[in-house]
Design an enzyme around this catalytic site. Structure first.
Site, PDB file in Angstrom:
ATOM      1  N   ARG A  85      -4.392 -10.222   3.414  1.00  0.00           N
ATOM      2  CA  ARG A  85      -4.521 -10.189   1.948  1.00  0.00           C
ATOM      3  C   ARG A  85      -3.212  -9.647   1.376  1.00  0.00           C
ATOM      4  NH1 ARG A  85      -6.294  -6.591  -2.080  1.00  0.00           N
ATOM      5  NH2 ARG A  85      -7.514  -7.578  -3.750  1.00  0.00           N
ATOM      6  N   LYS A 138       0.819  -1.206   0.000  1.00  0.00           N
ATOM      7  CA  LYS A 138       0.000   0.000   0.000  1.00  0.00           C
ATOM      8  C   LYS A 138       0.859   1.264   0.000  1.00  0.00           C
ATOM      9  CE  LYS A 138      -4.260  -1.590  -0.073  1.00  0.00           C
ATOM     10  NZ  LYS A 138      -5.153  -1.696   1.069  1.00  0.00           N
TER      11      LYS A 138
END
Length: 732
Positions: free
Chosen positions: A712, A677
């Site tokens: 995830r 991210k």
């Protein structure tokens, strides 16, 4: 007969602080034992004749009244202070002909941290003539005197550093009518408020007092309460400073409406939330279990049949537990759950319908506690206490069964047992303490999710790894890599070999600025062939479909997907919740604001963890109302979605607070997706997303430390290794 207005002008005969011993209800240790009670009585009468003649026979003799009250109190056994107070007011009005009798009874040290608990009521002679004397009128009160607790309260730095004593006095106006079995509800109120007060940290006594009143109204279901809160240490030359507030249910309803109006959550209105039929006025809690055949399939079918065959509507479901057999132990493990239903049936009729469901699902008459496909038991029915040859309510063995109490506490933790005077949460806590002291120790009970047919995941067993497979041309990290079906299938097999527990397949990029408006048919074209080919080749891992579109989710499940991962939590597509409920697959609901183009313009939070929790709770309530089972719901805080890097770090640090005990999301499993991210790139100065593996590993470790259940990730093998080490530290 004098009117109520005239009674106010009557003379009063007083008996003050009469101390007697009485068996009134149960004590703090659940014993029927003689305890002291302090009684004050006011007899409203006209003493004119006695005052003029100086002759006692022209008045009510307080000595005779005292003797009668003493005999009544010390010879009788009452199941509550309300019952004793009612008996004394009857004595005054009926036996001694007082126009009105008022009584105040206190039981010293009935509560662990309070000076006394008590009751006040007043009745007129006319009330008894009209058979209108039951406890529960507007002027009746239950009281808690000088409850002393320790908490953080105040604005000064030293007040924020150290707990101080607060003294709480409560006056509760009951929410029931003449049912003395409710008397111990006062003890439950105090337990609930104590738990909140001792863990709170308010700056003002005003906010503190209002919060205490609200909890009593919202969690304990009283009609009205007066809270007096005092700080003995606040003023040097005064005994205390404090505040007194009175709040009622009308105020609570206004507050709830204002909060609802002030929170803009949904992108669309919901056209599939189910309404309770007007005739379904009864509330029951039902235990579900089974250990033969398709265990989860049988429970799912039983819940469907409750609605289709039994004049019930399922309002809530618990989490799902795999539990060892009890009593007769030579049999397979059970799956156990509980549900809350609204019904139009009376208890006996409901029991008969439940037996029909059991029979239709294959349960046959056998020996007691034998294996069975499904078992349905009524645990509670309203606040009813009853016993017949075929049915006892509440269920007589609730307090000794962990496999009943665990799921029951998921949906009714604060529900009070009407005979044992403890909440379900207290019964479970007590049972766990007892079982911990036995040779066998606590039972090995596992909270599970039916991740796909014939496969359960045990949430406490390990952290599960979800491999990301984007079949999109524009994903932020791996866009374009797996558009080809064969390449996608090859990548899926590689992730499985690297240790993935589940695969997440997405056909739409949701990165900031991405196009999420292209046709649904295109999204289906991207994901369904991959899922279908994997299943044709015997790929046996669970497969998640990453989409917020109901038609895509339905097509993916038909092709072999077993979980819906919706970044909008069911809000972007009005039909998604009904698809989730109909398919009965696990679902992941995520926090976000706006859409791919607007979310990064909506990053203002007063407290990101609190506001994310509030929104997730809203999403959970919508899902439950649509018929999604609680045991199928997974939460995702949505790292990077409408959040700055600072917010993402705060969520990683405090994510465990969202699901901690006594929170509105207590017990829910979680999925966290930190992989590659932007916030990791900001912290590490690594602009290329596919080079953020070390930063991702740290975020994965932080997620597991905060209690995440599923990670995830893109880099399956390295993160699998991180998870195994972290699990050995924090889960084993």
């Amino acid at each position: 007969m004098t009117s109520h207005g005239q009674e106010r002008n009557l003379d009063k005969i007083l008996i003050k602080n009469l101390v007697l011993r009485n068996v009134t209800g149960v004590d703090s240790w659940q014993r029927l034992k003689s305890q002291p009670v302090v009684i004050n009585v006011w007899l409203y009468t006209d003493i004119t004749a006695a005052g003029n003649s100086d002759h006692v026979t022209n008045s009510i003799h307080y000595g005779h009244v005292t003797k009668a009250i003493t005999k009544l109190t010390e010879k009788g056994t009452f199941d509550s202070l309300e019952s004793l107070a009612s008996a004394i007011t009857r004595l005054g009005c009926v036996d001694f002909k007082a126009e009105r009798t008022a009584v105040k009874i206190e039981q010293p040290k009935a509560l662990l941290h309070a000076a006394a608990s008590g009751v006040q009521m007043a009745r007129s002679r006319q009330d008894y003539e009209n058979d209108d004397a039951a406890f529960g009128k507007e002027e009746d009160m239950l009281c808690v005197k000088d409850l002393r607790l320790s908490t953080i309260i105040g604005v000064n730095p030293w007040e924020r550093e150290e707990k101080q004593v607060v003294v709480v006095n409560l006056t509760v106006y009951p929410s029931y009518d003449g049912n003395s079995s409710k008397s111990q509800h006062l003890r439950t109120i105090v337990r609930t408020l104590t738990r909140h007060i001792e863990s709170s940290g308010y700056k003002t006594v005003e906010a503190f007092a209002v919060a205490v009143a609200r909890i009593a109204l919202e969690k304990c279901h009283v009609n009205k309460i007066r809270v007096r809160l005092e700080k003995p240490s606040a003023i040097l030359f005064a005994d205390a400073s404090g505040i007194e507030v009175t709040r009622d249910r009308a105020w609570l309803l206004r507050m709830l409406e204002e909060e609802k109006a002030g929170q803009v959550f949904a992108h669309h209105t919901i056209d599939n939330i189910r309404e309770i039929p007007a005739t379904y006025t009864q509330i029951a809690y039902i235990a579900l279990g089974g250990n033969m055949g398709d265990r989860i399939g049988n429970i799912n079918r039983a819940l469907d049949m409750l609605e289709s065959n039994c004049q019930c509507m399922v309002l809530d479901t618990s989490f799902l537990y795999e539990t060892p057999p009890m009593y007769y132990t030579e049999q397979p493990a059970f799956l156990n759950a509980a549900c809350k239903v609204a019904t139009s049936l009376e208890p006996q009729a409901l029991l008969e319908k439940l037996k029909e469901v059991e029979a239709e699902l294959g349960r046959m008459a056998s020996f007691r506690n034998a294996p069975r496909p499904v078992d349905l038991d009524i645990l509670f029915f309203n606040d009813l206490v009853m016993e017949t040859e075929t049915l006892t309510i509440p269920h007589p063995k609730i307090q000794e069964r962990e496999f009943v109490l665990w799921p029951l506490c998921d949906i009714a933790k604060d529900l009070e047992h009407p005979k044992m005077y403890k909440t379900c949460g207290q019964l479970l806590s007590q049972l766990l303490k007892v079982s911990a002291e036995t040779e066998q120790g606590p039972e090995d009970i596992n909270k599970v999710i039916p991740i796909q047919p014939n496969e359960l995941w045990k949430w406490k067993e390990k952290t599960y790894i979800m491999g990301i497979l984007n079949t999109t041309p524009d994903s932020f990290s791996d866009g374009g890599s797996y558009i080809d079906v064969d390449k996608a299938v090859e990548a899926a097999e590689r992730m499985k070999a690297d240790g993935a527990d589940i695969l997440d397949i997405g056909g739409m990029s949701t990165r900031p600025g991405a196009d999420d408006t292209f046709p649904e048919e295109e999204e289906i074209r991207r994901v369904v062939p991959v899922i279908r080919k994997l299943r044709e080749r015997g790929f046996d891992l669970p497969i998640s479909i990453d989409t917020f579109r109901a038609s895509v989710a339905e097509a993916a499940i038909e092709a072999g997907a077993t979980l819906i991962n919706d970044i909008s939590g069911g809000e972007r597509d009005p039909q998604m919740l009904s698809v989730m409920a109909k398919t009965k697959v696990p679902v992941c609901v995520m926090h976000m604001r706006g859409d791919a183009k607007t979310m990064m313009k909506q990053t203002e939070y007063d407290d990101v963890v609190t506001e994310v929790g509030r929104q997730l709770h809203h999403l959970v309530q919508r899902a439950l109302a649509a018929g999604v089972y609680r045991w199928n719901i997974i939460l995702d805080p949505g790292l990077g979605f409408a959040k700055t890097a600072k917010h993402d770090v705060e969520l990683l640090r405090r994510f465990g607070d969202l699901v901690k005990p006594d929170s509105v999301l207590e017990g829910f499993p979680s999925l966290v997706g930190p992989s590659r991210k932007k916030f990791i790139g900001n912290l590490t100065n690594v602009p290329e997303a596919d080079k953020r593996s070390f930063g991702t590993a740290a975020a994965v470790a932080a997620s597991i430390a905060s209690g995440a259940n599923i990670l995830r990730v893109h880099d399956v093998r390295p993160m699998w290794e991180v998870a195994r080490v972290c699990d050995s530290v924090w889960r084993t």
